[in-house]
Enzyme design. Structure first.
Site, short mmCIF file in Angstrom:
data_model
loop_
_atom_site.label_atom_id
_atom_site.label_comp_id
_atom_site.label_asym_id
_atom_site.label_seq_id
_atom_site.Cartn_x
_atom_site.Cartn_y
_atom_site.Cartn_z
N ASP A 61 82.50 22.32 59.40
CA ASP A 61 83.58 23.11 59.43
C ASP A 61 83.05 24.49 58.60
OD1 ASP A 61 83.79 22.49 56.53
OD2 ASP A 61 85.25 20.83 56.97
N ASP A 63 84.15 27.47 55.99
CA ASP A 63 85.28 27.91 54.97
C ASP A 63 85.27 29.27 54.66
OD1 ASP A 63 86.37 25.34 55.11
OD2 ASP A 63 85.10 24.90 53.07
N ASP A 161 82.03 24.16 42.36
CA ASP A 161 81.54 23.02 41.57
C ASP A 161 79.87 22.87 41.40
OD1 ASP A 161 81.08 22.65 44.37
OD2 ASP A 161 82.21 20.78 44.71
#
Length: 489
Positions: A61, A63, A161
């Protein structure tokens, strides 16, 4: 929030010094990037899609991150919906493909600051910096419960992160922005958190699971400073909603790296927070049947997934809990004097009840687990007409595959029973029974269609709809309709 001159503290990698091309990017993601840019906003591809392209992998995917608020993103796209409470996101829908658009996140302060009514009134399209820092909410253990804090691209990069996920692709000039030495860590094959590891794990304990998943998926190692706190902070996973843990368990066990993820979770002491009943029967001795079941089942799961074959989560979960179920049933039989059947049924209820407390397994999966477990007793009955009746059962294949798994682990009588069912399926009677089962299953699906969805076109379609509309018009009161309207009706 319209973009002007953008200042940031990233290492800029020009287009001629990195391999990312628009040909490798989803056309729909490019549409989103250009639409936001044309409306005056900053827009970047970010995270895993950039990392995977750099590693030569195909991203699953794409983002996007922008300085537009979710509401401003929605105003740019008619095919947009807003989701999320912890952090608001925009999903741009292109058929089955969804491009996720997030607003750049900012830093937050402790939630004990006062928020005045004036501050709240000022939160229109973009919260003021003073208000934005007060929108986040943390638990007593430091976990972020609400995080709608918007900021700059520098702040957003610091809130990511891992360093390998803090790379931004700028659609305006095709530069790559590296805020945390992510390119260097990709080249070294290192998974490293941005910021203080203990603080980041407390903010979101699921980051420990992501560290494991990225390490196995990308064949990387977890940096020492990122790895060390995991041993002590695993208990924070108890604060994660069971529904979210179920989603994470699917990512770990159905990604084609189930065995590696299982072994790494055991190493860090994380597996017990997903499947505590299974953890209790695992001894660590690779020769024990419980350990061999896990290894063989996860190996088979990885083989099927990597061969693009389907796998049922219910089958995997049934295997994980089989030996805890068997042990608990034996305990109930000895302690309560119940019959083997009653003890087994009570044990199923107990095991499933305990399982959903930690991982919210949906009912459609627990029902299938029940069927697989109960079928193991029915498969022992090989006399009379029962075997052929069992072949006609819609769930026979899953039960049979589970029997083969157990037979490979335990051998002996189970191997003989498995051989019987294998041979029966090859006989003419067995083939007819299984063909009847498929035909009956198809008939049940046909009969289960809602009215108006059948293949009998004579009962639906334009003629029926025209008659329906005509009847609706006749029921309307005449009122002061014109003669033309009366004639048409």
């Amino acid at each position: 929030m319209r973009s002007a001159s953008v200042e940031h503290h990233a290492t800029i990698i020009p287009r001629d010094q990195h391999p990312i091309s628009r040909k490798q990017i989803s056309p729909n993601a490019l549409k989103v990037l250009y639409r936001l840019k044309d409306n005056g906003y900053e827009a970047y591809l970010v995270g895993g899609c950039i990392r995977d392209i750099l590693l030569g992998l195909q991203p699953k995917d794409f983002d996007v991150v922008t300085n537009a608020t979710p509401e401003q993103v929605k105003a740019c796209f008619s095919n947009c919906r807003l989701i999320g409470r912890r952090f608001r996101l925009a999903h741009i829908m292109f058929g089955r493909e969804i491009i996720e658009v997030a607003t750049m996140r900012g830093h937050h302060q402790s939630s004990d600051d006062d928020v005045t009514s004036v501050d709240i009134e000022q939160k229109q399209e973009q919260p003021s910096p003073a208000v934005a820092k007060k929108i986040s909410k943390q638990s007593d253990e430091g976990q972020l419960l609400r995080d709608n804090v918007y900021g700059t691209i520098d702040e957003d990069a610091e809130r990511r992160d891992f360093t390998i996920n803090s790379l931004y692709y700028d659609i305006r000039n095709f530069d790559l922005l590296d805020f945390a030495n992510g390119m260097a860590d990709i080249e070294k094959g290192v998974i490293d958190l941005i910021g203080d590891p203990e603080t980041r794990y407390r903010e979101d304990p699921v980051r420990m699971l992501r560290a494991v998943r990225f390490a196995t998926k990308l064949n990387m190692t977890i940096a020492k400073r990122t790895e060390s706190p995991i041993y002590e902070l695993g208990h924070l996973l108890r604060n994660i909603p069971p529904a979210r843990l179920f989603d994470e368990s699917l990512k770990l066990l159905l990604s084609g790296k189930a065995l590696a993820n299982f072994e790494m979770m055991r190493h860090y002491g994380l597996f017990k927070y997903f499947f505590p009943a299974a953890e209790q029967v695992l001894t660590g001795n690779p020769e024990d049947k419980e350990e061999r079941m896990m290894k063989l089942m996860f190996t088979n799961t990885d083989t099927r997934i990597n061969a693009d074959k389907s796998i049922s989560p219910a089958f995997v979960l049934a295997a994980i809990y089989w030996y805890p179920l068997e042990a608990h049933a034996q305990e109930l039989e000895l302690e309560s004097g119940l019959s083997p059947y009653d003890a087994f049924q009570l044990a199923i209820n107990d095991i499933l009840h305990r399982a959903v407390q930690s991982v919210a397994i949906p009912k459609r999966f627990t029902a299938n687990m029940r069927d697989i477990w109960n079928s193991q007793h029915r498969l022992r009955k090989t006399q009379g007409k029962r075997p052929l009746q069992m072949l006609e059962n819609a769930r026979f294949r899953a039960a049979y595959d589970f029997l083969l798994l157990r037979a490979e682990i335990e051998g002996g009588e189970l191997e003989e029973i498995a051989d019987f069912w294998t041979h029966l399926q090859e006989t003419d009677e067995g083939k007819r029974a299984m063909a009847d089962a498929k035909r009956n299953a198809g008939q049940r699906r046909f009969e289960g269609r809602p009215e108006g969805r059948s293949d009998d076109r004579s009962k639906s379609g334009p003629k029926r709809n025209a008659k329906y509309r005509s009847n609706r018009r006749k029921k309307k009161p005449s009122g002061n309709r014109s003669s033309k309207s009366n004639n048409e009706s």
